[in-house]
Design a protein around this motif. Structure first.
Motif: not given
Length: 204
Positions: A20-21, A25-31, A89-90
């Motif tokens: 899920k990380n 929806q979650n990945w886009s929030l990370l730097n 995911i890629l």
């Protein structure tokens, strides 16, 4: 419910939590640094399950847009296209695929070393039984390491798709690689591992 079934469900739950990380929806929030940290955690998570003793070094490079990453066995190094970090995911699938190549490469080294030592044992100590036992211990799953070893020496490079955030999970994983590339022993095995990875980490 059987104990084995409970263990399977528990492991599936742990894998989905990790997966899920990497979902949008979650990945886009990370730097970038947070994304790289999750990559390291994924490598550690998968290495434990593959029983990899020494995880590969992870580097990030500016590669061609259609190359998400690659593995260099001679350096025990996994290189990930820096631009691929835009696609969670890629990135995860690339890590799983290239880590499987690291597993293959390390396994071929282990078996080659045992085969060499076994020949010495047979030659000097006349003990073929001990040699066979040593070989089995190095390759208890009877994996086709000889084929992998030959394939690494005669590797066929393929083409991969340019990342597209609108692609389906299947499109990202399969791409439009050449048939001869996908049919190589080490790639067949790595793509098979991808299927297991996808099911465990991204499918409820």
């Amino acid at each position: 419910m059987s104990l084995w079934k409970q263990i399977q469900q528990t492991d599936k739950k742990n894998c989905r939590m990790v997966g899920k990380n990497f979902e949008l929806q979650n990945w886009s929030l990370l730097n970038t640094e947070e994304k790289k940290h999750l990559v390291l955690e994924l490598v550690s998570f998968l290495s434990t399950r593959l029983e990899i003793k020494n995880a590969p070094k992870i580097t990030y490079k500016q590669l061609a847009s259609n190359n998400p990453g690659y593995y260099d066995g001679s350096r025990a190094e996994m290189s990930i296209n820096h631009n691929s970090l835009n696609f969670g995911i890629l990135t995860a699938v690339t890590v799983a695929h290239e880590l499987r190549h690291h597993y293959q490469y390390e396994k071929t080294k282990d078996v080659s070393k045992v085969k060499w030592l076994s020949k010495l044992r047979i030659l000097f100590f006349k003990n073929p039984v001990e040699a066979r036992i040593s070989y089995w211990l190095a390759n208890p799953k009877s994996e086709p390491v000889e084929e992998w070893d030959l394939n690494f020496a005669n590797y066929i490079r393929g083409e991969t798709k340019t990342p597209n955030p609108n692609e389906t999970l299947e499109d990202i994983v399969l791409g439009d690689e050449l048939e001869e590339y996908k049919n190589q022993p080490i790639e067949e095995d790595a793509f098979r591992y991808e299927g297991i990875f996808m099911n465990q980490f991204f499918i409820d």
